[in-house]
Design a protein around this motif. Sequence first.
Motif, mmCIF file in Angstrom:
data_model
loop_
_atom_site.group_PDB
_atom_site.id
_atom_site.type_symbol
_atom_site.label_atom_id
_atom_site.label_comp_id
_atom_site.label_asym_id
_atom_site.label_seq_id
_atom_site.Cartn_x
_atom_site.Cartn_y
_atom_site.Cartn_z
ATOM 1 N N ASN A 74 0.864 -1.176 0.000
ATOM 2 C CA ASN A 74 0.000 0.000 0.000
ATOM 3 C C ASN A 74 0.902 1.228 0.000
ATOM 4 O O ASN A 74 1.871 1.285 0.753
ATOM 5 C CB ASN A 74 -0.896 0.034 1.237
ATOM 6 N N TYR A 75 0.598 2.190 -0.817
ATOM 7 C CA TYR A 75 1.488 3.340 -0.915
ATOM 8 C C TYR A 75 0.692 4.618 -1.065
ATOM 9 O O TYR A 75 -0.476 4.621 -1.448
ATOM 10 C CB TYR A 75 2.463 3.177 -2.082
ATOM 11 N N TRP A 76 1.367 5.713 -0.719
ATOM 12 C CA TRP A 76 0.797 7.039 -0.923
ATOM 13 C C TRP A 76 1.236 7.556 -2.284
ATOM 14 O O TRP A 76 2.405 7.428 -2.667
ATOM 15 C CB TRP A 76 1.281 7.989 0.177
ATOM 16 N N ASP A 77 0.294 8.137 -3.029
ATOM 17 C CA ASP A 77 0.568 8.728 -4.329
ATOM 18 C C ASP A 77 0.215 10.208 -4.264
ATOM 19 O O ASP A 77 -0.889 10.576 -3.844
ATOM 20 C CB ASP A 77 -0.249 8.023 -5.410
ATOM 21 N N ALA A 78 1.144 11.070 -4.674
ATOM 22 C CA ALA A 78 0.965 12.517 -4.559
ATOM 23 C C ALA A 78 0.036 13.101 -5.614
ATOM 24 O O ALA A 78 -0.180 14.310 -5.632
ATOM 25 C CB ALA A 78 2.324 13.215 -4.628
ATOM 26 N N ASP A 79 -0.490 12.261 -6.493
ATOM 27 C CA ASP A 79 -1.476 12.697 -7.498
ATOM 28 C C ASP A 79 -0.911 13.758 -8.444
ATOM 29 O O ASP A 79 -1.618 14.676 -8.873
ATOM 30 C CB ASP A 79 -2.739 13.231 -6.806
ATOM 31 N N GLY A 80 0.376 13.638 -8.767
ATOM 32 C CA GLY A 80 0.984 14.531 -9.740
ATOM 33 C C GLY A 80 1.204 15.944 -9.261
ATOM 34 O O GLY A 80 1.472 16.842 -10.068
ATOM 35 N N LYS A 81 1.117 16.184 -7.962
ATOM 36 C CA LYS A 81 1.262 17.538 -7.423
ATOM 37 C C LYS A 81 2.691 17.760 -6.910
ATOM 38 O O LYS A 81 3.267 16.912 -6.243
ATOM 39 C CB LYS A 81 0.274 17.765 -6.277
ATOM 40 N N GLN A 82 3.221 18.953 -7.196
ATOM 41 C CA GLN A 82 4.495 19.402 -6.644
ATOM 42 C C GLN A 82 4.476 20.921 -6.582
ATOM 43 O O GLN A 82 4.043 21.553 -7.553
ATOM 44 C CB GLN A 82 5.670 18.923 -7.512
#
Length: 966
Positions: free
Chosen positions: A467-475
């Motif tokens: 299970n992982y966290w994904d930043a949803d393409g945000k920076q």
Amino acid sequence: MVMRVHRTAWLALVLALLASLLTTTAASAEVHHPRQKWLREATAGLFLHWGMFTAPRQTDCAAWERAVNDGGWSADYWVDEARKLGASYIVLATFHSRLGYARPWPSAIPGSCSTRRDLLGELVKAGNAKGVRTILYMTDDPQWHKETGVESLDSAAYSAYKGKQVDLTTRPGFGEYSYDLFHEVMDRYADLAGFWIDNDNEYWEKNKLYEQIREKRPSWLLSNNNEDTPIMDTVSNEQKTGITPPYDYPQAAFTPMPRLTEADYKLPTNGGWWYDGTDQAVDFRLSTGRYITNAGSSMKSLMAETPMVNGKFPPQQEAYNNFMASWVPPIKSSLQGKEGGGYMYGGMQPGFWNDGAHGVITVEPGAGTQYLHVVTRPRTDLLRLRDNGYKVTRVSDVRTGKQLRFSQSGGHLTIVDIKDWDTYDTVFKVETTGQRYFHDSRTIKATASSARAGHPASNLVDGNFENYWDADGKQPVSVTLDLGRRRAAAYLAVNQREMSPTHARESFGRPEDSARIQDYRLYVSDDGRNWGEPVRTGAMPSARGVQFIDFGERQTRFIKLEVLNTWSGPQAKPFYRQLAIDEIKVAYGYPSSGSGAQVPLEAEAFRNDHDGRAHLGHCSSCSGSFQVTGLGGGPRNSVTYPDVMVAEAGSHRLQIDTTGGPATSVAVSVNGGAPVETAIGAGTPGVVASTAIPVALNAGANTVKVFSNARSGPGLDRIAIAPLPPSSYTPKTTLTVEPGGIQWLSPGQQSLRVTAKLRLDADDAIGKVSLAPVVPAGWTLRGAPATAESMRVGDELQASWTLVSPEGVTAADIPVTASFDLLGRAKSVSKPVRVSPRPVDRVFMREAEDSANDVGDAGVTNCGVCSGGQKVRNIGGDPGSSVRFDGITVPETRRYTLYLDFTVNGPRSYFVTVNGGTPIEVKVDGAGNNTQLTTSLPVDLKAGANTIELGNDHASAPDLDRLSLG
């Protein structure tokens, strides 16, 4: 190796597949399945390319079979050679597009070469008797059916067999033919282990071939080449090169554990993927290094050898097999049934260690024992690496059984006095009592400023690496960790998702780069609202495995990690702005060995002279858990090392480890000589940082005095002495120069705007950095060089200039050069801007690979016959895989002739769209990618800037070299 046609839609969807792979029930069933158990426990496989075109090439199937039989082919020989390599399986590639589509079994289905003797059956039986499974290679690719001038595929015979007309030289026809072969093999060879599938065919997908294999042969494995297809068991990564060090194949992989992956590479250094009649050398260093680093990343080494017609291997390959038969068994316990360390299975940090060392870790999941594989030994007899919180109790040499002295403190394990170095892999068995001083993740709450649906921040602290966290393409993006109450904290251990390469490169025409944290800021807070200034800023290396952020011993409740950017740029679309993290662990201390072995050159050592105000102080992050402070104010407050020993006189690398604080400086005097002063940048209190300088030492004992002329000097942890790196060594950098591709300039004096950016990718600090074009005689440069006093990992230097040509433009390569100093040595890296006069019969000309174009999901690759030495490939197959030429400027509105320079193998089509109008189909044909061809069509353009786009939404288009207007 497999000379395949890639479907660009697949790579464009890599990230989507990876995201769905571990979150959907159907896909997850393929990640973990009992049929995979034997392969998970394996270390390696043997890939055999062998068929009708094996030298001496045959075009008659019966003649090839006679040569095989007369040569004394034996299945047992292949199996025995595989066992020498420690291989648990053989992949047999004879039904191969470049080997005559030969089938080594008596087939009832006509259409290509088929032997009377059941060679496949014999191999399966011989292998199963000795614990070596057989997997059959299958291709989807008919394009090479007449490569030799003689037709390899018999459409008439297959059509008669099917009772209808089928053209085997087309993808649909070949798909139907090979579909029947899959079923024939499944019906006949129940003891086969599976299929190794080179690309997909639309006919297979439409007719649910893979689902039928699962139903008919549920115990068989499916492997797919270079694509992460959820129904497959294994992703195979084909022949990755250009890596530093060259053997560290996993740096080029893009698939995260626990997905089964193979590293597919040649053992003979040169020559074809099949026997071409020559006895090519095997690079022992490269091949053994790949074998070990793959094992240390839970990847299977699928080693390709080139058997002759009689099945025997050329002498140099046999010699390598014999070497492996004696080299592997003593360390087999560290490889067989083990997983890569530093990832989801636990273990210390793999990768680059001290003084040029490089290696990997293998672990037995759930056990306290791990194995350190030193593939490149350090330049000293000392090994030092991050311990990831493991409390070490014993270290021994796996080959000799000898117990070794070690010390543990400040987050590092140091093994001293190593004398027995293996040429290719020194293996240390490290026994531990498990990880210490980490807060229980179940007591930590994680939140994030952005998260993709299904991948919340809570996955960071759930203890489950799948299970992982994904930043949803945000920076930029931030993660906040709530410890529940005010508690001690000292560092973070971060496991980022291994979903992208760490080595910036081009693979099959697609740019790749690392979707990992580059620049970050770390904050602490007692209330989660008032954060103040960051307690740590820096750049995280673009590296695989667990990474650490030390921020000193603190009492806090909240910790916020702010990620400013990642290592991937916009040229690598699948990875740009992508960030995913498996787990973040919070540590509040470091394991210590107490009265362990004395590490050489500790500042606090009793042999040293501590003069003036210099005195010992506790430092939990320091080697030995102590430092020396009070060094400011000049040489009267100093640490003097009386017996710094080196074997040979000359220049050496002196590393100075100091603890953070305000910017300051440190001075070093060797053997009473003039002090050499070096700046120490501002750092985090209680966190150790390294600075290296060159020093001249005598053979034997030397005296090294360390002090600071600053009012307040740094805390001194230790120094370390090593030989300078080889004179050929240049630290890894990325130099981006625009424009890219040949710039075709019109007659007369022309100006060209050039932009360049230098990024330092290595931990080595460099100094006196200068970046500028070097123009040839007659050209004028407008703009000053970009300069920096020093650069550290992740730092960038960027500038723009205007280049003005003389009146008559001639072809030239104008280098943009970055010059810098590394340990007293002058170094440079360079990339050219290429210019050439435009032909008089053209009003516009631009390379397909030019940086002014948008290549979408297609990509750039090298091309020996192409203008500029490059082209764009992987065009077509979906709307995103097109090449768009913006800014095509013409002087007047009228009809022009559009010329397209291309390479192609077989009949294909471009669809050309001008200024968003109706696409025009352009059909072309050719006999291979080693010939540049040209086609043309009339187009109506407007005065000024125009846009032309080339693609094919439904099928592969030709590779494109360049576009021009007559």
